[in-house]
Design a protein around this motif. Sequence first.
Motif, short mmCIF file in Angstrom:
data_model
loop_
_atom_site.label_atom_id
_atom_site.label_comp_id
_atom_site.label_asym_id
_atom_site.label_seq_id
_atom_site.Cartn_x
_atom_site.Cartn_y
_atom_site.Cartn_z
N LEU A 185 36.20 9.14 -5.83
CA LEU A 185 35.75 8.32 -6.35
C LEU A 185 35.22 7.14 -5.23
N ASN A 186 36.04 7.01 -4.10
CA ASN A 186 35.51 6.23 -3.24
C ASN A 186 34.40 6.92 -2.14
N ALA A 187 34.71 8.28 -2.22
CA ALA A 187 33.72 8.88 -1.25
C ALA A 187 32.44 8.78 -2.05
N LEU A 188 32.07 8.94 -3.30
CA LEU A 188 30.96 8.77 -4.09
C LEU A 188 30.29 7.41 -3.92
N PHE B 199 26.81 6.79 -2.28
CA PHE B 199 25.71 5.93 -3.22
C PHE B 199 26.33 4.42 -3.56
N PRO B 200 26.03 3.74 -2.24
CA PRO B 200 26.38 2.26 -2.14
C PRO B 200 25.54 1.59 -3.24
N ASP B 201 24.22 2.09 -3.30
CA ASP B 201 23.36 1.39 -4.17
C ASP B 201 23.68 1.60 -6.02
N LYS B 202 24.52 2.59 -6.02
CA LYS B 202 24.68 2.99 -7.50
C LYS B 202 26.14 2.82 -7.94
N ILE B 203 27.17 2.86 -7.00
CA ILE B 203 28.48 2.35 -7.50
C ILE B 203 28.99 1.09 -6.42
N THR B 204 29.22 0.24 -7.09
CA THR B 204 29.72 -1.05 -6.11
C THR B 204 31.14 -1.23 -5.95
N GLU B 205 32.04 -0.54 -6.81
CA GLU B 205 33.45 -0.70 -6.62
C GLU B 205 33.99 0.45 -7.45
N VAL B 206 35.38 0.73 -6.76
CA VAL B 206 36.11 1.64 -7.47
C VAL B 206 37.30 0.94 -7.92
N ALA C 57 34.78 3.16 -12.30
CA ALA C 57 33.60 3.31 -11.21
C ALA C 57 32.64 2.11 -11.76
N VAL C 58 32.34 1.01 -10.97
CA VAL C 58 31.64 -0.02 -11.42
C VAL C 58 30.21 0.56 -10.67
N LEU C 59 29.02 0.46 -11.88
CA LEU C 59 27.76 1.02 -11.78
C LEU C 59 26.82 -0.33 -11.45
N ASN D 220 40.19 20.38 -11.76
CA ASN D 220 39.43 19.96 -12.78
C ASN D 220 38.91 18.46 -12.24
N VAL D 221 39.52 17.72 -11.63
CA VAL D 221 39.16 16.41 -11.03
C VAL D 221 37.96 16.78 -9.77
N ASP D 222 38.07 17.63 -9.20
CA ASP D 222 37.11 18.09 -8.45
C ASP D 222 35.68 18.18 -9.04
N HIS D 223 35.80 19.08 -10.08
CA HIS D 223 34.67 19.40 -11.09
C HIS D 223 33.88 18.29 -11.66
N VAL D 224 34.93 17.34 -12.08
CA VAL D 224 34.15 16.22 -12.75
C VAL D 224 33.45 15.20 -11.55
N MET D 225 34.09 15.44 -10.45
CA MET D 225 33.58 14.55 -9.41
C MET D 225 32.26 15.22 -8.91
N ASP D 226 32.20 16.37 -8.59
CA ASP D 226 31.06 17.22 -8.47
C ASP D 226 29.77 16.87 -9.38
N GLU D 227 30.32 16.69 -10.57
CA GLU D 227 29.20 16.74 -11.50
C GLU D 227 28.69 15.11 -11.48
N PHE D 228 29.65 14.23 -11.28
CA PHE D 228 29.12 12.78 -11.14
C PHE D 228 28.26 12.72 -9.78
N ASN D 229 28.49 13.59 -8.90
CA ASN D 229 27.56 13.45 -7.57
C ASN D 229 26.26 13.71 -8.14
N GLU D 230 26.15 14.67 -8.76
CA GLU D 230 24.75 15.32 -9.39
C GLU D 230 23.99 14.17 -10.23
N ILE D 231 24.96 13.62 -10.98
CA ILE D 231 24.34 12.59 -11.90
C ILE D 231 23.75 11.48 -11.19
#
Length: 398
Positions: free
Chosen positions: A320-323, A327-334, A343-345, A384-395
Amino acid sequence: MDTKEIIDLEQNYILQTYARPDFVLERGDGVHLFDTDGKQYLDFVSGLSVNALGYNNPTIGDAISAQARKLIHVSNLYHTIPAPRLARMLCDRSFADRVFFCNSGTESWEAALKFARKWGYRNFEDRAKYKFVAMNNSFHGRTMGSVSTTGQPKYHKGFGPLLPGVSFAEFNDLESVERLVDAETVAVILEPLQAEGGIHSGEPSFIEGLRQLCDEMKMLLVFDEIQSGLCRTGALFCYEHYGVKPDIMTLAKPLAGGLPIGATLMSQDVADAVEPSDHAATFGAHPVSCAVGIEVFRQLSDPGFIAAVKAKGNHLNGRLNALRERFPDKITEVRGMGLIAGAVLADVPAADVMGAFRERGILVCAAGPDVVRFLPPLVVDQANVDHVMDEFNEILKG
């Protein structure tokens, strides 16, 4: 019945207190759920932290079956076997000397409020000692006492007047608590990690300061670990992160693997103030729920299991912190600890991101309007965690 018929039936006959998406879940296996149309979902909600051991767990199924063949329910007027066994396990692994069993988290919180006030009455009969200092942004449930001590006005609207004697301090602001407590305050009450309110962790100096303040003012310290307890944060109990013991603590969600249960744990000092008939729960100490709770707690309290949850939580937090950095303009805090993360949007409602995940076969939830909450079953694996984070990256890429 097909999906539309089931949804129509629900909308015609069930009180509409939930806004549900238009699919119907039918079964689960491991960390996946399946709807009536056969679509598979990777579950990062886990029944709001309830299904810690996932779905179709054979240990849970066997415990339900074995106890159901023996005894499903009798009145609490009589002794049964599973409840005292589970209570001993909880006490042996926590600060507590006594346990009260009920049916849900909000009921365990109601019991905590009553026990705290009874302690105040029993020990300070020469003066009124009944007030609670709760926290802004907190959430403790939907019953009247729980709502009254929840520090979010949106849950109060339309249900007043609320329980008297409750004031609200700022979480992680010890001075704001000190300004509110007085000789009539019986307890400071809080979640050491605010879950529904946005995944806010208590700062060590704040939690330590509350313990010292309660001791000095002869008040109780009451923790709500309904969502954060039982291994979710990478420790068996959230309070262990702080080296601070409460006087009362509430548990519920994962304790019976998906069956209804609540537990209010307390010190002997608090227990000494409670007498027969002071409180009760018809279905509390339910033999089947407690029998399952024994097996679930045995696994959740295993040091190797706890270490694995901590490691997976660190991995989730790292992804999450890597995301956030990408994407600092989309996630402001973990935020979060262990396998409860938020993840704070910055520029999109959490509900929109939940919908995007759902379209990709992943279930997540929100913790307020701008926080996406990740609550996978504790048996989730790194893939499973990596899959969700990879999809979050695409979103986030859009």
